[in-house]
Design a protein around this motif. Structure first.
Motif, PDB file in Angstrom:
ATOM      1  N   LEU A   1       1.207  -1.004  -0.210  1.00 31.28           N
ATOM      2  CA  LEU A   1       0.212   0.131  -0.194  1.00 31.28           C
ATOM      3  C   LEU A   1       1.027   1.385  -0.127  1.00 31.28           C
ATOM      4  O   LEU A   1       0.343   2.689  -0.551  1.00 31.28           O
ATOM      5  CB  LEU A   1      -0.682  -0.132   1.541  1.00 31.28           C
ATOM      6  N   ASP A   2       2.019   0.757   0.423  1.00 34.67           N
ATOM      7  CA  ASP A   2       2.654   2.588   0.794  1.00 34.67           C
ATOM      8  C   ASP A   2       3.609   2.792  -0.162  1.00 34.67           C
ATOM      9  O   ASP A   2       3.614   4.220  -1.023  1.00 34.67           O
ATOM     10  CB  ASP A   2       3.866   2.372   1.969  1.00 34.67           C
ATOM     11  N   VAL A   3       3.918   2.010  -0.806  1.00 34.43           N
ATOM     12  CA  VAL A   3       4.709   2.260  -2.234  1.00 34.43           C
ATOM     13  C   VAL A   3       3.778   2.857  -3.784  1.00 34.43           C
ATOM     14  O   VAL A   3       4.485   3.264  -4.799  1.00 34.43           O
ATOM     15  CB  VAL A   3       5.988   0.528  -3.183  1.00 34.43           C
ATOM     16  N   VAL A   4       2.504   2.510  -3.517  1.00 30.41           N
ATOM     17  CA  VAL A   4       2.040   2.438  -4.380  1.00 30.41           C
ATOM     18  C   VAL A   4       1.249   4.071  -4.466  1.00 30.41           C
ATOM     19  O   VAL A   4       1.791   5.011  -5.513  1.00 30.41           O
ATOM     20  CB  VAL A   4      -0.171   2.130  -4.436  1.00 30.41           C
ATOM     21  N   LEU A   5       1.699   4.241  -3.304  1.00 28.78           N
ATOM     22  CA  LEU A   5       1.646   6.057  -3.255  1.00 28.78           C
ATOM     23  C   LEU A   5       2.935   6.823  -3.649  1.00 28.78           C
ATOM     24  O   LEU A   5       2.915   7.339  -3.810  1.00 28.78           O
ATOM     25  CB  LEU A   5       1.461   6.774  -1.468  1.00 28.78           C
ATOM     26  N   MET A   6       4.062   5.638  -2.788  1.00 23.74           N
ATOM     27  CA  MET A   6       4.939   6.000  -3.652  1.00 23.74           C
ATOM     28  C   MET A   6       5.556   6.334  -5.214  1.00 23.74           C
ATOM     29  O   MET A   6       6.301   7.581  -4.982  1.00 23.74           O
ATOM     30  CB  MET A   6       6.142   5.869  -2.872  1.00 23.74           C
ATOM     31  N   TYR A   7       5.279   5.370  -6.504  1.00 23.26           N
ATOM     32  CA  TYR A   7       5.014   5.300  -6.600  1.00 23.26           C
ATOM     33  C   TYR A   7       4.260   6.369  -7.862  1.00 23.26           C
ATOM     34  O   TYR A   7       4.520   7.274  -8.570  1.00 23.26           O
ATOM     35  CB  TYR A   7       5.130   3.797  -7.738  1.00 23.26           C
ATOM     36  N   GLN A   8       3.409   6.420  -7.361  1.00 27.06           N
ATOM     37  CA  GLN A   8       2.036   7.404  -7.820  1.00 27.06           C
ATOM     38  C   GLN A   8       3.159   9.335  -7.576  1.00 27.06           C
ATOM     39  O   GLN A   8       2.656   9.954  -8.362  1.00 27.06           O
ATOM     40  CB  GLN A   8       0.452   7.758  -6.844  1.00 27.06           C
ATOM     41  N   ALA A   9       3.316   9.789  -6.679  1.00 30.14           N
ATOM     42  CA  ALA A   9       4.220  10.639  -5.924  1.00 30.14           C
ATOM     43  C   ALA A   9       5.705  10.553  -6.998  1.00 30.14           C
ATOM     44  O   ALA A   9       5.335  11.984  -7.198  1.00 30.14           O
ATOM     45  CB  ALA A   9       4.695  10.578  -4.926  1.00 30.14           C
ATOM     46  N   LEU A  10       6.463  10.027  -7.167  1.00 26.29           N
ATOM     47  CA  LEU A  10       7.433  10.123  -8.306  1.00 26.29           C
ATOM     48  C   LEU A  10       6.797   9.952  -9.465  1.00 26.29           C
ATOM     49  O   LEU A  10       7.422  10.839  -9.943  1.00 26.29           O
ATOM     50  CB  LEU A  10       8.829   8.683  -8.239  1.00 26.29           C
ATOM     51  N   ALA A  11       5.731   9.612  -9.822  1.00 27.01           N
ATOM     52  CA  ALA A  11       5.478  10.298 -11.080  1.00 27.01           C
ATOM     53  C   ALA A  11       5.089  11.392 -11.583  1.00 27.01           C
ATOM     54  O   ALA A  11       4.862  11.724 -12.420  1.00 27.01           O
ATOM     55  CB  ALA A  11       4.133   8.984 -11.720  1.00 27.01           C
ATOM     56  N   ASP A  12       4.814  11.760 -10.286  1.00 25.49           N
ATOM     57  CA  ASP A  12       4.496  13.708 -10.703  1.00 25.49           C
ATOM     58  C   ASP A  12       5.408  14.629 -10.325  1.00 25.49           C
ATOM     59  O   ASP A  12       4.821  15.405 -11.183  1.00 25.49           O
ATOM     60  CB  ASP A  12       3.559  13.451  -9.656  1.00 25.49           C
ATOM     61  N   VAL A  13       6.387  14.308  -9.875  1.00 25.69           N
ATOM     62  CA  VAL A  13       7.896  14.650  -9.861  1.00 25.69           C
ATOM     63  C   VAL A  13       9.072  14.416 -11.001  1.00 25.69           C
ATOM     64  O   VAL A  13       9.692  15.461 -11.099  1.00 25.69           O
ATOM     65  CB  VAL A  13       8.154  14.631  -7.965  1.00 25.69           C
ATOM     66  N   VAL A  14       8.969  13.458 -11.499  1.00 32.07           N
ATOM     67  CA  VAL A  14      10.198  12.925 -12.274  1.00 32.07           C
ATOM     68  C   VAL A  14       9.655  13.823 -13.251  1.00 32.07           C
ATOM     69  O   VAL A  14       8.905  14.347 -14.134  1.00 32.07           O
ATOM     70  CB  VAL A  14      10.088  11.149 -12.558  1.00 32.07           C
ATOM     71  N   LYS A  15      10.737  14.991 -14.168  1.00 31.62           N
ATOM     72  CA  LYS A  15      10.730  15.094 -15.117  1.00 31.62           C
ATOM     73  C   LYS A  15      10.756  13.712 -17.041  1.00 31.62           C
ATOM     74  O   LYS A  15      10.386  14.641 -18.063  1.00 31.62           O
ATOM     75  CB  LYS A  15      13.055  15.475 -15.200  1.00 31.62           C
ATOM     76  N   ASP A  16      11.697  13.013 -16.423  1.00 31.18           N
ATOM     77  CA  ASP A  16      11.382  12.136 -17.449  1.00 31.18           C
ATOM     78  C   ASP A  16      10.125  11.190 -17.747  1.00 31.18           C
ATOM     79  O   ASP A  16       9.602  10.758 -16.953  1.00 31.18           O
ATOM     80  CB  ASP A  16      12.684  11.003 -17.148  1.00 31.18           C
ATOM     81  N   LYS A  17       9.010  11.660 -19.098  1.00 31.90           N
ATOM     82  CA  LYS A  17       7.619  10.976 -19.243  1.00 31.90           C
ATOM     83  C   LYS A  17       7.771   9.633 -19.066  1.00 31.90           C
ATOM     84  O   LYS A  17       6.717   9.085 -18.852  1.00 31.90           O
ATOM     85  CB  LYS A  17       7.129  11.363 -20.472  1.00 31.90           C
ATOM     86  N   ASN A  18       8.876   8.606 -19.626  1.00 37.56           N
ATOM     87  CA  ASN A  18       8.702   7.641 -19.855  1.00 37.56           C
ATOM     88  C   ASN A  18       8.916   6.996 -18.377  1.00 37.56           C
ATOM     89  O   ASN A  18       7.945   5.769 -17.887  1.00 37.56           O
ATOM     90  CB  ASN A  18       9.895   6.755 -20.728  1.00 37.56           C
ATOM     91  N   ASP A  19       9.707   7.466 -18.019  1.00 36.41           N
ATOM     92  CA  ASP A  19       9.592   7.562 -16.345  1.00 36.41           C
ATOM     93  C   ASP A  19       8.666   7.344 -15.152  1.00 36.41           C
ATOM     94  O   ASP A  19       8.230   6.149 -15.058  1.00 36.41           O
ATOM     95  CB  ASP A  19      11.101   8.522 -15.123  1.00 36.41           C
ATOM     96  N   ALA A  20       7.932   8.489 -15.474  1.00 39.47           N
ATOM     97  CA  ALA A  20       6.258   8.571 -14.720  1.00 39.47           C
ATOM     98  C   ALA A  20       5.895   8.221 -15.269  1.00 39.47           C
ATOM     99  O   ALA A  20       4.436   7.263 -14.921  1.00 39.47           O
ATOM    100  CB  ALA A  20       5.712  10.099 -15.435  1.00 39.47           C
ATOM    101  N   ALA A  21       5.428   7.743 -16.489  1.00 30.89           N
ATOM    102  CA  ALA A  21       4.112   6.299 -17.123  1.00 30.89           C
ATOM    103  C   ALA A  21       4.589   4.956 -16.713  1.00 30.89           C
ATOM    104  O   ALA A  21       4.113   4.686 -16.192  1.00 30.89           O
ATOM    105  CB  ALA A  21       4.840   5.837 -18.771  1.00 30.89           C
ATOM    106  N   THR A  22       6.484   4.530 -16.282  1.00 30.49           N
ATOM    107  CA  THR A  22       6.829   3.866 -15.186  1.00 30.49           C
ATOM    108  C   THR A  22       6.211   3.424 -13.895  1.00 30.49           C
ATOM    109  O   THR A  22       5.295   2.458 -13.468  1.00 30.49           O
ATOM    110  CB  THR A  22       8.356   3.497 -15.390  1.00 30.49           C
ATOM    111  N   PHE A  23       6.660   4.644 -13.265  1.00 29.94           N
ATOM    112  CA  PHE A  23       6.089   4.740 -11.958  1.00 29.94           C
ATOM    113  C   PHE A  23       4.363   4.357 -11.965  1.00 29.94           C
ATOM    114  O   PHE A  23       3.768   3.900 -10.806  1.00 29.94           O
ATOM    115  CB  PHE A  23       6.373   5.934 -11.217  1.00 29.94           C
ATOM    116  N   ARG A  24       4.022   4.606 -12.589  1.00 33.16           N
ATOM    117  CA  ARG A  24       2.317   5.053 -12.486  1.00 33.16           C
ATOM    118  C   ARG A  24       1.665   3.176 -12.944  1.00 33.16           C
ATOM    119  O   ARG A  24       0.549   2.992 -12.377  1.00 33.16           O
ATOM    120  CB  ARG A  24       1.324   5.888 -14.030  1.00 33.16           C
ATOM    121  N   LYS A  25       2.520   3.016 -13.637  1.00 30.97           N
ATOM    122  CA  LYS A  25       1.964   1.195 -14.172  1.00 30.97           C
ATOM    123  C   LYS A  25       2.708   0.318 -12.547  1.00 30.97           C
ATOM    124  O   LYS A  25       2.166  -0.534 -12.638  1.00 30.97           O
ATOM    125  CB  LYS A  25       2.716   0.589 -15.367  1.00 30.97           C
TER     126      LYS A  25
END
Length: 128
Positions: free
Chosen positions: A19-43
């Motif tokens: 549960l905790d890493v769901v939020l972590m990955y969502q939060a990272l997806a919102d701040v990372v510069k790279d669009k590919n990184d963001a898409a990966t984190f959302r997945k």
């Protein structure tokens, strides 16, 4: 099936972690510069949510995600950058995979989660 107290403790801890890493990955997806990184984190966030559901089926407990990782990880990303942060995430995913191995022997549905964690580590490593 009766679950021992010890196993229940481990299952609950695992469920909480997912549960905790769901939020972590969502939060990272919102701040990372790279669009590919963001898409990966959302997945990854979506898949970790499925993992939490696997553990929930076993524990039958409703847990709330803790806000710690989703607060600190974006800050760490900004402070130390992806080259230093991502390897820590990779290590965490591989560690989860190792930690789930004994559980997967008792609860076969966890084997898939265990394999996913290894794959998640590989996915984050490939972003570097």
């Amino acid at each position: 099936m009766t679950i021992s107290k010890e196993d229940m403790k481990i299952l609950l801890k695992s469920q909480q972690g997912e549960l905790d890493v769901v939020l972590m990955y969502q939060a990272l997806a919102d701040v990372v510069k790279d669009k590919n990184d963001a898409a990966t984190f959302r997945k990854l966030a979506a898949e970790e949510g499925h993992h939490a559901a696997v553990f929930h089926k076993l524990t039958r407990k409703n847990l709330k995600p803790k806000k710690t990782l989703d607060f600190f990880m974006p800050i760490l990303y900004k402070l130390i950058g992806k080259k230093r942060l991502y390897p820590k995430i990779v290590k965490g995913e591989y560690k989860a995979s190792e930690n789930y191995a004994p559980l997967a022997k008792k609860f076969p549905e966890i084997e898939r989660v265990r394999k996913d964690e290894k794959r998640h580590g590989d996915m984050v490593a490939s972003l570097l």
